[in-house]
Design a protein around this motif. Structure first.
Motif, short mmCIF file in Angstrom:
data_model
loop_
_atom_site.label_atom_id
_atom_site.label_comp_id
_atom_site.label_asym_id
_atom_site.label_seq_id
_atom_site.Cartn_x
_atom_site.Cartn_y
_atom_site.Cartn_z
N GLN A 34 100.52 27.81 5.61
CA GLN A 34 101.06 26.79 6.87
C GLN A 34 99.91 26.35 7.75
OE1 GLN A 34 104.91 26.47 8.58
NE2 GLN A 34 105.13 24.18 8.58
N LEU A 35 99.23 24.74 7.54
CA LEU A 35 98.09 24.76 8.62
C LEU A 35 98.35 23.79 9.64
CD1 LEU A 35 94.82 24.75 8.53
CD2 LEU A 35 94.52 22.96 7.72
N VAL A 36 98.16 24.06 11.23
CA VAL A 36 98.83 23.24 11.82
C VAL A 36 97.56 23.67 12.64
CG1 VAL A 36 100.03 22.92 13.71
CG2 VAL A 36 100.88 24.34 11.35
N THR A 37 96.32 21.60 12.52
CA THR A 37 95.68 21.91 13.14
C THR A 37 96.19 21.40 14.56
OG1 THR A 37 95.85 19.42 13.27
CG2 THR A 37 94.28 20.95 11.49
N MET A 38 94.60 21.84 16.03
CA MET A 38 95.58 21.46 16.86
C MET A 38 94.65 21.00 18.03
SD MET A 38 97.97 23.93 17.79
CE MET A 38 98.15 23.85 19.63
N HIS A 39 94.51 19.49 18.26
CA HIS A 39 94.19 18.60 19.48
C HIS A 39 93.47 19.10 20.72
CE1 HIS A 39 93.68 17.12 15.09
NE2 HIS A 39 94.62 16.89 14.98
N TYR A 40 92.79 18.50 21.43
CA TYR A 40 92.67 18.81 22.39
C TYR A 40 92.16 17.92 22.88
CZ TYR A 40 94.52 23.70 22.70
OH TYR A 40 95.52 24.53 21.85
N GLU A 41 92.14 17.08 24.18
CA GLU A 41 91.41 15.78 25.24
C GLU A 41 89.85 17.01 25.68
OE1 GLU A 41 92.55 13.23 25.02
OE2 GLU A 41 94.64 13.45 24.65
N ASP A 42 89.02 16.06 25.61
CA ASP A 42 87.35 16.58 26.27
C ASP A 42 87.18 17.20 27.28
OD1 ASP A 42 86.81 15.26 24.59
OD2 ASP A 42 85.69 13.05 25.36
N ASP A 43 88.80 17.40 28.09
CA ASP A 43 88.73 18.64 29.83
C ASP A 43 89.55 19.63 29.06
OD1 ASP A 43 91.70 17.78 28.89
OD2 ASP A 43 91.78 16.37 31.49
N GLY A 44 90.23 19.59 27.29
CA GLY A 44 90.40 20.37 27.31
C GLY A 44 92.57 20.82 27.25
N THR A 45 92.47 19.56 27.66
CA THR A 45 94.76 20.08 27.87
C THR A 45 94.41 19.44 26.48
OG1 THR A 45 93.91 16.85 28.00
CG2 THR A 45 94.20 18.84 30.44
N PHE A 46 95.74 19.55 26.23
CA PHE A 46 96.71 19.87 24.93
C PHE A 46 96.83 18.14 24.77
CE2 PHE A 46 100.47 19.14 22.83
CZ PHE A 46 100.07 20.02 21.15
N ALA A 47 96.46 17.70 23.38
CA ALA A 47 96.89 16.47 22.96
C ALA A 47 97.87 16.53 21.69
CB ALA A 47 95.54 15.75 22.21
N VAL A 48 97.83 16.62 21.12
CA VAL A 48 98.35 16.57 19.66
C VAL A 48 98.62 18.21 18.94
CG1 VAL A 48 97.16 15.32 18.17
CG2 VAL A 48 100.42 15.77 17.97
N ALA A 49 99.38 18.82 18.22
CA ALA A 49 99.53 19.65 16.87
C ALA A 49 99.86 18.61 15.71
CB ALA A 49 100.57 20.32 17.19
N GLU A 50 99.26 19.20 14.73
CA GLU A 50 100.15 18.33 13.59
C GLU A 50 100.21 19.29 12.32
OE1 GLU A 50 98.70 14.59 11.60
OE2 GLU A 50 97.08 15.23 12.16
N ILE A 51 100.95 18.70 11.48
CA ILE A 51 101.07 19.50 10.24
C ILE A 51 101.07 18.97 9.00
CG2 ILE A 51 102.52 21.00 8.34
CD1 ILE A 51 104.87 21.23 10.48
N VAL A 52 99.20 19.99 8.32
CA VAL A 52 98.55 19.84 7.61
C VAL A 52 99.32 20.26 6.07
CG1 VAL A 52 96.35 19.04 6.16
CG2 VAL A 52 96.66 19.70 9.22
N ASP A 53 99.72 18.75 5.63
CA ASP A 53 100.10 18.62 4.30
C ASP A 53 99.08 19.60 2.71
OD1 ASP A 53 103.16 19.12 5.12
OD2 ASP A 53 102.96 16.83 5.07
N ASP A 54 97.85 19.43 3.36
CA ASP A 54 96.94 18.51 2.02
C ASP A 54 96.34 19.77 1.80
OD1 ASP A 54 95.08 18.26 0.29
OD2 ASP A 54 93.53 16.70 1.74
N PRO A 55 96.90 20.61 0.27
CA PRO A 55 96.53 21.28 -0.13
C PRO A 55 95.14 22.19 0.19
CG PRO A 55 97.78 20.37 -1.60
CD PRO A 55 97.58 19.51 -1.22
N GLU A 56 93.97 21.47 -0.03
CA GLU A 56 92.70 20.76 -0.05
C GLU A 56 92.09 21.99 0.87
OE1 GLU A 56 88.78 18.56 -0.37
OE2 GLU A 56 90.01 18.51 -2.02
N GLN A 57 93.32 21.24 2.07
CA GLN A 57 92.31 21.15 3.78
C GLN A 57 93.18 22.81 4.03
OE1 GLN A 57 90.87 20.02 6.24
NE2 GLN A 57 90.19 18.93 4.09
N VAL A 58 94.29 23.26 3.45
CA VAL A 58 95.24 24.12 3.89
C VAL A 58 94.09 25.37 2.64
CG1 VAL A 58 96.58 26.24 3.38
CG2 VAL A 58 97.09 23.94 3.64
#
Length: 190
Positions: A133-157
């Motif tokens: 189970q892959l969850v990508t973590m995305h941050y703004e340029d200043d390091g503040t949290f923006a969004v986390a996203e569960i990735v369902d694509d088996p190739e990405q996992v």
């Protein structure tokens, strides 16, 4: 793509840390995180104060790390850090990693030169639970949290598993890394 979380306090996001069965792995790529639960402590660190009560890390240790370790689960992470170390990375080492490692989290450091990176490793953060189970973590340029996203694509996992293995063999245990600094990670020293 799957479910997204726009808050680190989202109960469904936090459930990922109790529901995994075997392993929770984190790749950290930033040299500065701007998370709300560290602001006061980072300011104290920058002011040269000694570490005191740190509620954000205490909650992580007591609510996540220790229960997982007691249940026989493995929590581990690799942080790719640029040298010379940023003040934030020094803070994270002294005020966070020292204590999460003592609680049973396997923290590893992959040092690179400033502006360099490990070939083939992504330049973003993610969590990988039970290698599936892959969850990508995305941050703004200043390091503040923006969004986390569960990735369902088996190739990405599968790629995230490969990156985890590559990061693990390219890193050293936190305590080994810390000995280079004599355990001192005060601001302005590198």
């Amino acid at each position: 793509m799957g479910r997204t979380f726009d808050s680190l306090a989202d109960p469904e996001f936090n459930r990922l840390f109790s529901d995994f069965r075997f392993t929770a792995y984190r790749l950290e790529s930033l040299q500065r995180y701007g998370v709300f639960y560290e602001e006061a402590e980072f300011a104290l660190f920058m002011d040269g104060q000694e570490r005191g009560e740190f509620p954000g890390i205490a909650d992580w240790i007591e609510g996540t790390v220790r229960p997982a370790v007691r249940a026989g689960k493995r929590m581990h992470r690799v942080h790719v850090v640029e040298e010379p170390l940023s003040d934030y990375v020094r803070f994270e080492c002294a005020w966070s990693y020292e204590h999460t490692v003592a609680a049973g989290e396997d923290v590893r450091i992959a040092p690179v030169g400033q502006g360099e990176w490990l070939d083939g490793l992504p330049h973003y953060d993610y969590w990988l639970f039970d290698s599936r189970q892959l969850v990508t973590m995305h941050y703004e340029d200043d390091g503040t949290f923006a969004v986390a996203e569960i990735v369902d694509d088996p190739e990405q996992v599968v790629l995230a598993n490969y990156w985890r293995d590559m990061a693990m063999v390219s890193s050293v245990p936190y305590r080994e890394f810390a000995t280079r600094f004599g355990g001192q990670f005060s601001p302005g020293h590198g």
